[in-house]
Design an enzyme around this catalytic site. Sequence first.
Site, PDB file in Angstrom:
ATOM      1  N   TRP A 179       0.870  -1.182   0.000  1.00  0.00           N
ATOM      2  CA  TRP A 179       0.000   0.000   0.000  1.00  0.00           C
ATOM      3  C   TRP A 179       0.907   1.231   0.000  1.00  0.00           C
ATOM      4  CZ3 TRP A 179      -0.227   4.000   3.693  1.00  0.00           C
ATOM      5  CH2 TRP A 179      -1.135   5.016   3.344  1.00  0.00           C
ATOM      6  N   GLU A 220      -2.956  -2.994  -2.504  1.00  0.00           N
ATOM      7  CA  GLU A 220      -4.096  -2.427  -1.770  1.00  0.00           C
ATOM      8  C   GLU A 220      -4.431  -1.024  -2.276  1.00  0.00           C
ATOM      9  OE1 GLU A 220      -3.321  -2.050   2.424  1.00  0.00           O
ATOM     10  OE2 GLU A 220      -5.302  -1.211   2.859  1.00  0.00           O
ATOM     11  N   LYS A 222      -6.947   2.572  -2.547  1.00  0.00           N
ATOM     12  CA  LYS A 222      -7.537   3.520  -1.610  1.00  0.00           C
ATOM     13  C   LYS A 222      -8.267   4.605  -2.388  1.00  0.00           C
ATOM     14  CE  LYS A 222      -6.272   5.903   2.636  1.00  0.00           C
ATOM     15  NZ  LYS A 222      -5.338   5.860   3.764  1.00  0.00           N
ATOM     16  N   ASP A 253      -9.570  -3.078   1.283  1.00  0.00           N
ATOM     17  CA  ASP A 253      -9.676  -2.575   2.662  1.00  0.00           C
ATOM     18  C   ASP A 253     -11.036  -1.879   2.718  1.00  0.00           C
ATOM     19  OD1 ASP A 253      -9.635  -0.552   4.741  1.00  0.00           O
ATOM     20  OD2 ASP A 253      -7.502  -0.925   4.984  1.00  0.00           O
ATOM     21  N   HIS A 256     -11.509   1.856   2.465  1.00  0.00           N
ATOM     22  CA  HIS A 256     -10.914   2.564   1.332  1.00  0.00           C
ATOM     23  C   HIS A 256     -11.858   2.792   0.170  1.00  0.00           C
ATOM     24  CE1 HIS A 256      -6.501   1.547   2.562  1.00  0.00           C
ATOM     25  NE2 HIS A 256      -7.193   2.136   3.513  1.00  0.00           N
ATOM     26  N   HIS A 280      -8.516  -6.260   4.078  1.00  0.00           N
ATOM     27  CA  HIS A 280      -8.176  -5.581   5.327  1.00  0.00           C
ATOM     28  C   HIS A 280      -9.512  -5.214   5.925  1.00  0.00           C
ATOM     29  CE1 HIS A 280      -3.786  -3.955   5.044  1.00  0.00           C
ATOM     30  NE2 HIS A 280      -3.849  -5.267   5.194  1.00  0.00           N
ATOM     31  N   ASP A 288     -11.768   6.928   6.585  1.00  0.00           N
ATOM     32  CA  ASP A 288     -11.002   5.706   6.842  1.00  0.00           C
ATOM     33  C   ASP A 288     -10.386   5.778   8.247  1.00  0.00           C
ATOM     34  OD1 ASP A 288      -9.612   3.332   6.408  1.00  0.00           O
ATOM     35  OD2 ASP A 288      -7.911   4.357   5.478  1.00  0.00           O
ATOM     36  N   ASP A 290     -10.288   3.742  10.766  1.00  0.00           N
ATOM     37  CA  ASP A 290      -9.684   2.543  11.354  1.00  0.00           C
ATOM     38  C   ASP A 290     -10.090   2.303  12.809  1.00  0.00           C
ATOM     39  OD1 ASP A 290      -8.093   1.270   9.205  1.00  0.00           O
ATOM     40  OD2 ASP A 290      -7.081   3.209   9.143  1.00  0.00           O
ATOM     41  N   ASP A 320      -7.194  -4.516   9.969  1.00  0.00           N
ATOM     42  CA  ASP A 320      -6.432  -3.268   9.862  1.00  0.00           C
ATOM     43  C   ASP A 320      -7.168  -2.164  10.604  1.00  0.00           C
ATOM     44  OD1 ASP A 320      -4.751  -1.223   9.203  1.00  0.00           O
ATOM     45  OD2 ASP A 320      -5.327  -1.115   7.091  1.00  0.00           O
TER      46      ASP A 320
HETATM   47  C1  RNT Z   1      -3.744   2.690   4.885  1.00  0.00           C
HETATM   48  C2  RNT Z   1      -3.875   1.233   4.607  1.00  0.00           C
HETATM   49  C3  RNT Z   1      -2.761   0.385   5.111  1.00  0.00           C
HETATM   50  C4  RNT Z   1      -2.331   0.745   6.506  1.00  0.00           C
HETATM   51  C5  RNT Z   1      -1.448  -0.277   7.168  1.00  0.00           C
HETATM   52  C6  RNT Z   1      -0.750   0.257   8.346  1.00  0.00           C
HETATM   53  O1  RNT Z   1      -4.878   3.398   4.640  1.00  0.00           O
HETATM   54  O2  RNT Z   1      -5.093   0.752   5.078  1.00  0.00           O
HETATM   55  O3  RNT Z   1      -3.114  -0.942   4.999  1.00  0.00           O
HETATM   56  O4  RNT Z   1      -3.419   0.939   7.339  1.00  0.00           O
HETATM   57  O5  RNT Z   1      -0.609  -0.827   6.239  1.00  0.00           O
HETATM   58 ZN    ZN Z   2      -5.387  -1.386   4.942  1.00  0.00          ZN
END
Ligand code: RNT
Ligand code: ZN
Length: 413
Positions: A179, A220, A222, A253, A256, A280, A288, A290, A320
Site C-alpha cells: 500500500w 491495496e 484507496k 480494505d 478505502h 483488510h 477511513d 480505522d 487493519d
Molecule cells: C492505509 C492502509 C494500510 C495501513 C497499514 C498500516 O490506509 O489501510 O493498509 O493501514 O498498512
Molecule cells: Zn489497509
Amino acid sequence: MTRYESAKEIYASIGIDTEAAMEALANLNISIHCWQGDDVTGFEGAGGASGGIASTGNYPGKARTPKELMADLDEALRHIPGTHRLNLHASYAITDEKVDRDRLEPRHFEAWVQYAKERGMGLDFNPTLFSYPMAADNLTLSHPDEKVRRFWIDHCIACRKIAEYFGRELGTPSLCNIWIPDGYKDVPADRMGPRRRLKESLDEIYSVELDSNCVIDAVESKVFGIGVEAFTVGSHEFYMNYAAKNGILCLLDNGHFHPTENVADKIPSMLLFADKVALHVTRPMRWDSDHVVSYNDDLKEIAAEIVRCDAIDRVVIGLDFFDASINRVAAWVIGVRNMQKALLTALLTPWEKLRAMQDEGNFTGLLAWEEEMKLCPVGDVWNEFCQRHQVARGMDWLKDVRSYEEKILPERA
Ligand code: RNT
Ligand code: ZN
C-alpha cells in the site's frame, strides 16, 4: 440441558450443524496486524504514522519496544480462540543498528520468525512506504524523481524477499501487501503520468521471481487520505486491473471506498475473476478512521459473502485498525473476536435454503427467514467455541487484560 445443547437443537431444527460450524471456524485463521499495539509507530524511532493515515487518542501504556509489543500480543492471543497469523510491517524490523529501508534483509526479522514459530503462527508482511523522510511529500513509487522511486522499488523488492523467507521458514506462504500513500492534496494536472510511473515501478518490483509457495503478492487500493484528498494514484480501478493482468491479489480494505459503498458486495465479483481476494477488515467512521471492528451489519455482510461464496480458502482475511484511545490489547481482542463471531454467524446461517427462496422468487419468505436468523442463539455457540479452545467465555477476558494493564503501566510510565 446446557445453553449450548439447547442452541444445538434450535440450529439442528433448521438444518444447521453447530459442530460443523465450530470446526470450520477453528480452521479459519485471521491475520492479526501488529500495528494495533503501538499506533503504527514501529521500531525505527519515528513519531506516529504519516502518509494520510492517523491514529488518534493517547491511552497510556503503548508498546515501545519489540519485547513490549510481543508481550502485549501474547496477552491478546490468550483471549483469542484458535491459531492465527501475524501481520508485520517493514518498520517493525528488529535491529541493533539503523538500517535504511531499502537495505532490509531477512535477518532483521529473525526474532519475529522465532516468535511466530514458537506460537505456530504464519507471518504476513507489508513494505512500509510512509512515515519516512523519503516519503515526506506523500509520493513513493509514483514519484517524478527517479532516485526516490528507485529507493522505494528496492524497498519493496527487499520486502518480497523477506516475505519469501517467512514463507520458507514457517511452511505457510506469506502475503506481501503493498500500500502506498501517493496522491495529491489538490486537483492534479496529470493523472496518467503518476499512474504510469506506479505501473512501471510495480512491473519492476514483480519482475523479481520468487518462490510462489512462499510468497503471495497483493496490492491495496484507496480512495483518499488526509492531506491527499483530491487524487490517489493507487485507486481501486488501477489495482484491480493491475492485479488481474499480473496474476497477483487485489486487496480490499473496507475503509478505502466511498462511505456508502458496500465492500462485501465486491467479494463475489472479485472471486469470479481471481483465485483469491485479500481483505483488510476495518471500521471506517465517516472516513477511513480505522476504528476497532465491531460486530455490526457491515462486518456480518463481509463474513456472509466469504461463507456463502464457499470461499473460506479463497479469501485472505487480515485486520487493519488502530485505536489509540482505548486499551490496545483489549482493542485487539475485541476486533479479532468480532471477526470470528461474524464468521460463526455466517457459518450458522442456512444459505442453501435462503438461496432457494431467492431463486424461486419467494422474497417474502426470504425476508422473514433473514429476520428470524438474527435472533438465533449464536452467542451460546460462540461461548462453547471459546470454552473448547481454552479461552475465556463472555466477558471474563477483560478482567485479565485489566490486571495485565495494571502490571505494565508503571513500567511504561
Ligand atoms: C492505509 C492502509 C494500510 C495501513 C497499514 C498500516 O490506509 O489501510 O493498509 O493501514 O498498512
Ligand atoms: Zn489497509
